[in-house]
Design an enzyme around this catalytic site. Structure first.
Site, short mmCIF file in Angstrom:
data_model
loop_
_atom_site.label_atom_id
_atom_site.label_comp_id
_atom_site.label_asym_id
_atom_site.label_seq_id
_atom_site.Cartn_x
_atom_site.Cartn_y
_atom_site.Cartn_z
N HIS A 167 -38.93 24.99 -0.27
CA HIS A 167 -39.93 24.19 -0.54
C HIS A 167 -41.20 24.47 -0.97
O HIS A 167 -42.11 24.41 -0.31
CB HIS A 167 -39.89 23.01 0.65
CG HIS A 167 -40.61 21.73 0.38
ND1 HIS A 167 -42.00 21.68 -0.20
CD2 HIS A 167 -40.14 20.28 0.61
CE1 HIS A 167 -42.43 20.43 0.00
NE2 HIS A 167 -41.34 19.68 0.45
N GLU A 271 -39.55 23.18 -6.01
CA GLU A 271 -38.45 23.62 -4.83
C GLU A 271 -37.25 23.88 -5.74
O GLU A 271 -36.77 23.31 -6.71
CB GLU A 271 -38.56 22.48 -3.76
CG GLU A 271 -39.82 22.06 -3.52
CD GLU A 271 -39.67 20.54 -2.87
OE1 GLU A 271 -38.64 20.56 -2.16
OE2 GLU A 271 -40.94 19.97 -2.91
O1 TA6 Z 1 -40.02 17.77 -1.51
C1 TA6 Z 1 -40.73 16.68 -1.48
C2 TA6 Z 1 -40.91 16.07 -0.36
O2 TA6 Z 1 -39.51 15.52 0.21
C3 TA6 Z 1 -41.85 14.84 -0.37
O3 TA6 Z 1 -41.34 13.43 -0.44
C4 TA6 Z 1 -42.72 14.97 0.79
O4 TA6 Z 1 -42.14 14.25 2.03
C5 TA6 Z 1 -42.54 16.38 1.09
O5 TA6 Z 1 -41.19 16.93 0.76
C6 TA6 Z 1 -43.29 17.09 2.19
O6 TA6 Z 1 -42.39 16.58 3.43
P1 TA6 Z 1 -42.77 17.29 4.78
O7 TA6 Z 1 -41.86 16.58 5.86
O8 TA6 Z 1 -43.16 18.55 4.89
O9 TA6 Z 1 -44.12 16.48 4.87
#
Ligand code: TA6
Length: 298
Positions: A167, A271
């Site tokens: 991510h 990601e």
């Molecule tokens: O990858 C995008 C996502 O799924 C967004 O929807 C946002 O929630 C981000 O990940 C961050 O997630 P986190 O749990 O690290 O706040």
């Protein structure tokens, strides 16, 4: 514990194990070119990648919490065995909020510097996800590239499904002067429209609002053009099906306690992994996927 790890895994001029934020153990990788990287044992979380000119290429929030039960905000959180809220586990799974074991460090003949970290099932993970597994992250730092190779092993006698994402939070000079290229014609699920599916029409994805899209079965190379910093970041995945493009924009930034209200202006997540194309792993099977990041002047 840090001293013991430094004694066992330290390599003069290449690898050091040191206390990081909140005295959390981190591994620093130094390439003879001047490039460097940093990985916390917490979540095997890569928090920094600097080029040979020592320019930081990742985003790390000034508001990040450094605690055993929280993910670090920025760098490369590893989402496993679940992406987002695609199941009953904590958001993005438990791998990013568990301490991984440092298992190997090496300086290769080519000068590349390697660190390998592993997470294996525990009573805590079994209580959440009743499968025996090992996941390994192998980070390789070269002069102008950082390679993240992930291996997942099914150590049990029943198959399991998993999702996985690197991510990655990339720093950009100014979000309105940044573009993500290479996804034209790819089908995506829009997380902001109840996962409605559409086909990406743009050769260049630019940002003027919250963007949160899971692109399915994408080409293996996606690029970020950072016009403000005159830089191209190439993201080359292998063995990974999907990609996500995310910028929280204003309202979501304000809702995230571990993210500065204005920080959306200086980051974009691109990601890589299997976020929507779930992997099924047979007993004693293995899965491999990798992503190579390179940064070049535009
Ligand atoms: O990858 C995008 C996502 O799924 C967004 O929807 C946002 O929630 C981000 O990940 C961050 O997630 P986190 O749990 O690290 O706040």
């Amino acid at each position: 514990m840090i001293d013991t790890l430094q004694t066992k895994f330290g390599i003069p001029g290449a690898v050091a194990v040191l206390p990081g934020k909140n005295n959390m153990p981190r591994v620093t990788l130094a390439h003879r070119s001047g490039a460097s990287a940093e990985i916390y044992l917490h979540g095997a979380h890569v928090t920094s990648w600097r080029n040979a000119a020592s320019e930081e290429l990742f985003f790390l929030s000034r508001e990040s919490v450094w605690a055993a039960d929280k993910p670090i905000r920025g760098g490369i959180p590893i989402c496993f065995p679940q992406f987002s809220n695609h199941g009953p586990l904590p958001l993005h799974g438990f791998a990013r909020i568990n301490e991984w074991a440092l298992t190997q460090t090496e300086r290769l003949g080519s000068g590349e510097v390697v660190a390998a970290l592993q997470l294996t099932d525990s009573d805590a993970t079994m209580a959440l996800w009743p499968h025996r597994f090992t996941i390994e992250l192998r980070a390789t730092l070269a002069e102008a590239a950082l390679t993240l190779a992930v291996q997942v092993k099914n150590n049990g006698d029943k198959p399991f499904d998993f999702e996985l994402a690197l991510h990655t939070y990339f720093g950009v000079g100014e979000i309105q002067r940044a573009a993500v290229c290479g996804l034209k014609g790819v089908t995506f699920s829009d997380s902001l429209k109840n996962n409605a599916q559409e086909v990406e029409a743009r050769q260049e994805i630019r940002f003027d609002q919250e963007t949160d899209r899971v692109y399915l079965n994408t080409p293996d190379c996606v690029r970020i053009r950072d016009e403000a910093r005159n830089r191209i970041i190439a993201i080359q995945k292998s063995g990974m099906a999907d990609a996500v493009v995310w910028n929280p924009w204003i309202a979501k930034s304000q809702r995230m306690a571990d993210f500065g209200d204005d920080e959306y202006l200086r980051m974009v997540c691109v990601e890589t992994g299997n976020m929507a194309t779930r992997v099924n792993l047979a007993p004693h099977g293995q899965w491999h996927g990798s992503t190579v990041l390179t940064a070049q002047p535009a």
